[in-house]
Design an enzyme around this catalytic site. Structure first.
Site, PDB file in Angstrom:
ATOM      1  N   ASP C 107     -35.360 -68.781  -8.621  1.00 48.59           N
ATOM      2  CA  ASP C 107     -35.287 -68.056  -7.359  1.00 48.59           C
ATOM      3  C   ASP C 107     -33.826 -67.636  -7.165  1.00 48.59           C
ATOM      4  OD1 ASP C 107     -35.457 -67.196  -4.553  1.00 48.59           O
ATOM      5  OD2 ASP C 107     -37.362 -68.276  -4.526  1.00 48.59           O
ATOM      6  N   TRP C 143     -21.539 -39.626  10.454  1.00 55.46           N
ATOM      7  CA  TRP C 143     -21.630 -41.001   9.938  1.00 55.46           C
ATOM      8  C   TRP C 143     -20.249 -41.554   9.613  1.00 55.46           C
ATOM      9  CZ3 TRP C 143     -20.603 -43.771   5.403  1.00 55.46           C
ATOM     10  CH2 TRP C 143     -20.125 -43.033   4.331  1.00 55.46           C
ATOM     11  N   HIS C 255     -14.862 -45.253   0.274  1.00 57.43           N
ATOM     12  CA  HIS C 255     -15.012 -44.827  -1.106  1.00 57.43           C
ATOM     13  C   HIS C 255     -15.672 -45.884  -1.979  1.00 57.43           C
ATOM     14  CE1 HIS C 255     -15.051 -41.646  -3.882  1.00 57.43           C
ATOM     15  NE2 HIS C 255     -14.850 -42.552  -4.788  1.00 57.43           N
ATOM     16  N   HIS C 304      -8.644 -39.053  -1.111  1.00 53.58           N
ATOM     17  CA  HIS C 304      -9.142 -37.727  -1.521  1.00 53.58           C
ATOM     18  C   HIS C 304     -10.166 -37.193  -0.529  1.00 53.58           C
ATOM     19  CE1 HIS C 304     -12.387 -39.782  -4.204  1.00 53.58           C
ATOM     20  NE2 HIS C 304     -12.914 -39.461  -3.057  1.00 53.58           N
TER      21      HIS C 304
END
Lengths: 191, 370, 527
Positions: C107, C143, C255, C304
């Protein structure tokens, strides 16, 4: 299975600790960012402030220093530099002033936030004293001239001929009246 | 939120759309040396990507075609080859260096600090732009001029739908224009593709960029940083004129400002103010308070029957001039002239059945502003 | 991997509990994996409906269906739900199901924590979705929730949004801790690190990324909360703060988060392609190293996303070079997949079709990513539909296709039934056409100058927008076929053998189909 249980517990503790450290690191990014800005001049934050020893001016170079005053959204004050541009020799100490007037019928408190462009120039603009070090209060219909004393470092890179210094005026009356302290003095002196 | 009667006018308008060549697929080479360089860079990188894609996908599809079980292909038993693996780590690296060289060169050119001929301060507001020609005494706001009816599909859309403004930014051809970007509320971003300038306008901070437009013409762009509700409705129009035309425009604009000031000392009737006020309302107020004055419940208060609008005239003038901190209500005192302010306040107090009969004179506004 | 085992055919222990309690109180990795997968499917459909609302509004210029403020809430919620509700839980679900049986563990290492990390999610997302019905509406700031739009100018519901993000963060971190503990401590004897299936490897690296950056996300939303309610000025310029600092901290999380959503996809595809090419994965070791280097580089490229905020020249150059560098390990992965197919013996069952589409379309997303890395060109691409096209190419035919490939690949093992191949292929082709018709024109729109996150647009963008909207409905509706395929596969179908696919290798394929409730209670022997 007990050995496995212990192994798991140790690993989990390490990982949880790692998570907590990274949470702290998120907050540590705030001062780290300031240090980073100081080194690179990122974002045009002026970090050199306070008294400075007198120096010989470098009269071979003329730097055009441009002044801008901006009102943030609902800031009704009249706010502008008394001169749009001045020509300064590096090393020369120069006095400048901004004019402010509160046209409303109530006492208001303002904070001016400086910014410099090109960003590379920020670390070479030394502010000996500035009205932006303090909050500014004006009664209804009152006006004043707010002084600014600065020196441009002789080490300013040769390709920079124009420096723009802008002040954005924020209305902080509501924040003060609800008892929220903006920040302590040590923080403000880095502005 | 959902409008009910939408289907019919929608289909009708679809059929009446102007037939415009709309299959544009690439960035513009633009109107400056830098924008052309960016375009060339973009094309170089694009073709390199295409070439790599052709090779990689070529091998892949060749394998898919030839090495399929249905064609009797037997799997060979190789699964590593150090030489090949090093090779295809190194080759991309070399290609990347080849890409980085022109990219670096262009970027360094963009960061050029040589002196400019004109400095223009560009300030982003929710949801318009303000242009100040530093040292030239010219200062104006530029907002969307597309009528609300076109946006709401109640009228046919014009050729420059959503890309037209009341006061365009006017630039002289062949001069180095330095832009200083900042914002008065949230972050905006000023983008004109033909000038290859895109820079964020950040409240409390100042950013710069520059362009030397080489061809007279009209160049259009938009705000590219989500800045709230009308982010999609704050376009940029740049009109590049010959030096002579530009000087003419400078003189005209200064004269117009003086005429504006003179108009403020004239007498205005209620009807004149109402007529002008409706125009001002529709460009500056209707976006939030709606053309019907009903506002949007929970977000923007209704002006119809509002106690401030129907009774307390001082409070009404005050909020229009100075805004309300912590809300979307801006200080219009600096954005509109005295006549427009008087007109719009008068309009609000008499439109939509508010019918107070109040008339606010431009002189009253001028006095308050002194 | 050369793994055979002595099957312990007398699996002992008890079966699942009866009734609903089984699902609420389960500590079984297979049950929890199933819960995660159903939850993510539900969120995928919810976020998909929001996407369709966006595409319906954008079908024609003008405002037709929704007003701008609601449009902004839809784009924000669509992004948040797809990232945190659909893609991440789906990968965690696959990890829960597959990692223990791939490494020969009975498990997960911490079964009870596993239960908690799942059951936080329905509460987090109920809270977040409920903000749509609050006064002033739900989150409407994208978002990426840049300050000050998400602080000083946010609707009041932002506080609930922050709390929901905190809960999601807790869930992800607990899930990640569990996965790391399982992989490091629960492997069967003889399952050395370099024998681990690649899916396990990529997840191990992903889990470390999660522990490194989810706390940073928690930190940044906590700072927002303090700015909004406790008068601090982290991001408020008026108090000496800096809105750009928000972006730096956010993208320091953001990122690596992007790679959290793609590394497990690399793992899944690296399992599927060798199976259907009937050939061992080419360059296993270089795959592991490439994945690790991508993960490490992901901490060095965040700015970036911020080329237009006004970074100094040196900053732009550094982040441009670092970003371009990521193309190297990513290229190695693509070359390895192609080399695996080369001189294989390929068949094209549904999972393989999705995996092949992944390789091609993800690579196209990679190319546009490389273009975006070029800072001077990025000034023309930034915040346009070109970016929207780029990240949808890596997330939809990238992450989502790999999840679908994985689901079809392992469904026979989970249910004991083979999939109806005809319906599976129909789902694939409809999705493939839908995805490309939706997202390919977005490249053109962005290059032609259409900014992202706008509810209405100029007339020259009308035609490609109409095409994209049609594609979106094709893609969206074809997912109903996916739901149908899953349900019919659970209900019945041809019996699956233990090995399921002719070319499959690995511990999971030595178990009976469907996999028993408890597996590997006695560790398998790995040669």
């Amino acid at each position: 299975m007990d050995a496995l249980g212990r192994k798991n517990r140790r690993l989990v503790l390490q990982l949880v600790l790692g998570g907590i450290l990274m949470f702290g690191f998120g907050f540590a990014l705030v001062p780290l960012y300031d240090v980073f800005c100081r080194i690179t001049g990122l974002n045009g934050k002026i970090t050199n402030t306070g008294p400075i020893a007198a120096e010989e001016a470098d009269t071979s170079r003329d730097i055009r220093v441009q002044f801008i005053g901006i009102n943030n959204e609902a800031m009704p004050w009249e706010f502008r530099p008394t001169l749009n541009t001045v020509s300064v020799n590096p090393g020369e100490m120069r006095q400048m002033a901004y004019f402010a007037r509160n046209p409303t019928s109530a006492r208001m408190v303002a904070q001016a936030i400086p910014s410099v462009t090109p960003a590379e120039a920020a670390q070479y603009l030394h502010k000996v004293s500035c009205f932006c070090f303090d909050q500014q209060a004006l009664d209804a219909d009152e006006d004043m001239e707010m002084p600014l004393l600065f020196v441009i470092d002789k080490k300013l890179p040769a390709d920079i001929h124009t420096i723009t210094l802008s002040y954005t005026l924020f209305d902080i009356t509501p924040r003060l009246s609800t008892g929220q302290i903006i920040k302590d003095d040590t923080q403000r002196s880095t502005l | 939120m959902i409008k009910r009667v939408w289907l019919l006018p929608w289909i009708g308008l679809f059929l009446s759309l102007p037939a415009k060549a709309a299959w544009e697929v690439n960035i513009t080479p633009g109107a400056t040396a830098i924008s052309r360089e960016v375009y060339d860079l973009h094309m170089i990188i694009f073709w390199i990507c295409v070439a790599i894609g052709v090779v990689v996908f070529g091998v892949m599809f060749w394998s898919i075609f030839h090495h399929r079980k249905s064609r009797g292909a037997e799997a060979r038993n190789f699964h590593e080859n150090t030489a090949v693996e090093i090779l295809w780590t190194l080759i991309p690296f070399v290609i990347l260096i080849a890409m980085a060289i022109p990219a670096t060169a262009t970027l360094i050119k963009m960061y050029d600090n040589t002196d400019s001929d004109i400095d223009i301060q560009v300030t982003g507001y929710q949801w318009k732009w303000r242009y100040q020609y530093l040292g030239q005494d010219i200062d104006f706001f530029s907002s969307l001029s597309t009528p609300r009816e076109q946006i709401n599909n109640e009228a046919a859309k014009g050729e420059n739908y959503l890309l037209e403004v009341d006061n365009p930014l006017v630039l002289p051809v062949g001069q180095k224009v330095r832009f200083l970007f900042t914002a008065a509320d949230v972050i905006h971003s000023w983008w004109v593709p033909d000038l290859a300038v895109k820079k964020d306008a950040i409240p409390g901070f100042i950013n710069e960029s520059w362009a030397i437009p080489e061809e007279p013409g009209i160049y259009r762009g938009q705000c590219t940083e989500l800045c709230g509700r009308d982010h999609g409705f704050m376009p940029i129009v740049v009109e590049v004129k010959s030096q002579a035309d530009f000087d003419l425009w400078l003189a005209d604009t200064r004269n117009a400002a003086q005429a504006q000031a003179a108009a403020a000392s004239e007498e205005w009737t209620l009807e004149q103010l109402m007529e002008r006020g409706e125009q001002v309302y529709n460009t500056s107020c209707a976006a939030c308070h709606q053309a019907t004055g009903q506002g949007i419940p929970g977000a923007f208060p209704a002006l119809v029957g509002s106690p401030m609008v129907t009774t307390d005239i001082d409070a009404h003038i005050n909020i229009v001039l100075h805004g309300k901190a912590g809300t979307a209500m801006q200080a219009f005192g600096a954005q509109l002239n005295a006549v427009d302010l008087a007109a719009v306040i008068t309009y609000e107090r008499n439109a939509w059945g508010n019918d107070t009969g109040d008339s606010v004179s431009p002189q009253r506004i001028t006095e308050l502003q002194q | 991997m050369d793994t055979t085992l002595s099957v312990d055919s007398t699996e002992h222990g008890h079966g699942p509990a009866k009734g609903l309690g089984r699902w609420f109180f389960t500590t079984n990795h297979k049950d929890i994996g199933t819960l995660y997968l159903w939850f993510s499917l539900l969120m995928f459909l919810t976020g998909g409906c929001m996407a369709l609302m966006i595409r319906a509004e954008l079908f024609q210029p003008g405002l037709q269906l929704v007003q701008p403020e609601f449009f902004n809430q839809m784009t924000t919620m669509h992004g948040l739900i797809m990232v945190f509700g659909a893609v991440m839980p789906a990968f965690v679900g696959l990890a829960n199901w597959m990692i223990p049986i791939m490494v020969g563990a009975p498990d997960m290492a911490l079964p009870r924590m596993n239960n908690w990390s799942f059951w936080i999610l329905p509460f987090a997302f109920s809270l977040m979705l409920s903000t749509l019905f609050m006064e002033g509406g739900g989150p409407n700031f994208g978002w990426t929730f840049y300050a000050p739009l998400s602080t000083t100018y946010a609707p009041p519901s932002v506080t609930f949004f922050i709390f929901a993000v905190h809960m999601m963060g807790f869930s992800s971190i607990m899930g990640a801790i569990n996965i790391i503990a399982t992989i490091l401590n629960m492997r069967a004897p003889g399952m050395t690190m370099m024998k681990l299936p690649l899916f396990v490897w990529t997840w191990l690296i992903t889990a470390f990324l999660l522990i490194a950056v989810m706390p940073v996300l928690a930190g940044v939303v906590t700072m927002m909360l303090m700015d909004i309610h406790f008068g601090t000025s982290f991001f408020n310029a008026a108090g000496g703060g800096d809105p750009v600092l928000f972006q730096h901290v956010f993208w320091f999380f953001g990122h690596p988060e992007v790679y959290i959503m793609i590394l497990p996809a690399f793992g899944i595809v690296s399992e599927i392609i060798p199976t259907f090419a009937r050939k061992k994965l080419f360059g296993y070791a270089s795959m592991v190293y490439a994945t690790s280097s991508i993960a490490l580089l992901s901490f060095l490229v965040w700015a970036h996303h911020m080329f237009t905020v006004g970074l100094p020249l040196a900053g732009e150059l550094f982040f441009m070079y670092a970003t371009m560098l990521i193309a190297v390990p990513t290229g190695v992965k693509v070359f390895n997949w192609v080399a695996t197919m080369f001189h294989g013996s390929m068949t094209f069952e549904t999972p393989m079709l999705f995996a092949l589409a992944f390789v091609v379309l993800f690579t196209i997303g990679g190319f546009s990513g490389l273009m975006l890395a070029i800072a001077p060109a990025d000034f023309q691409y930034h915040d346009t539909y070109f970016v929207v096209a780029h990240f949808h190419y890596v997330l939809v035919p990238g992450a989502i296709f790999s999840i679908m490939a994985g689901a079809y690949y392992w469904l026979p093992k989970w249910t004991g039934h083979m999939l109806n191949e005809r319906l599976g292929k129909a789902h694939f082709w409809l999705s493939f056409i839908g995805v490309n018709v939706t997202f390919f024109p977005m490249h053109f729109l962005g290059l032609a100058g259409m900014p992202r996150r706008i509810p209405d647009y100029a007339l020259q963008f009308a035609d490609f927008n109409a095409v994209a909207s049609v594609g979106a409905f094709i893609f969206g509706l074809s997912q109903l076929l996916f739901v149908y395929n899953i349900i019919s596969c659970i209900r019945g179908g041809e019996r699956a053998t233990d090995q399921v696919w002719e070319g499959s290798h690995g511990l999971e394929w030595t178990l009976p189909s469907p996999a028993p409730y408890h597996t590997f209670t006695q560790p398998p022997v790995i040669k």
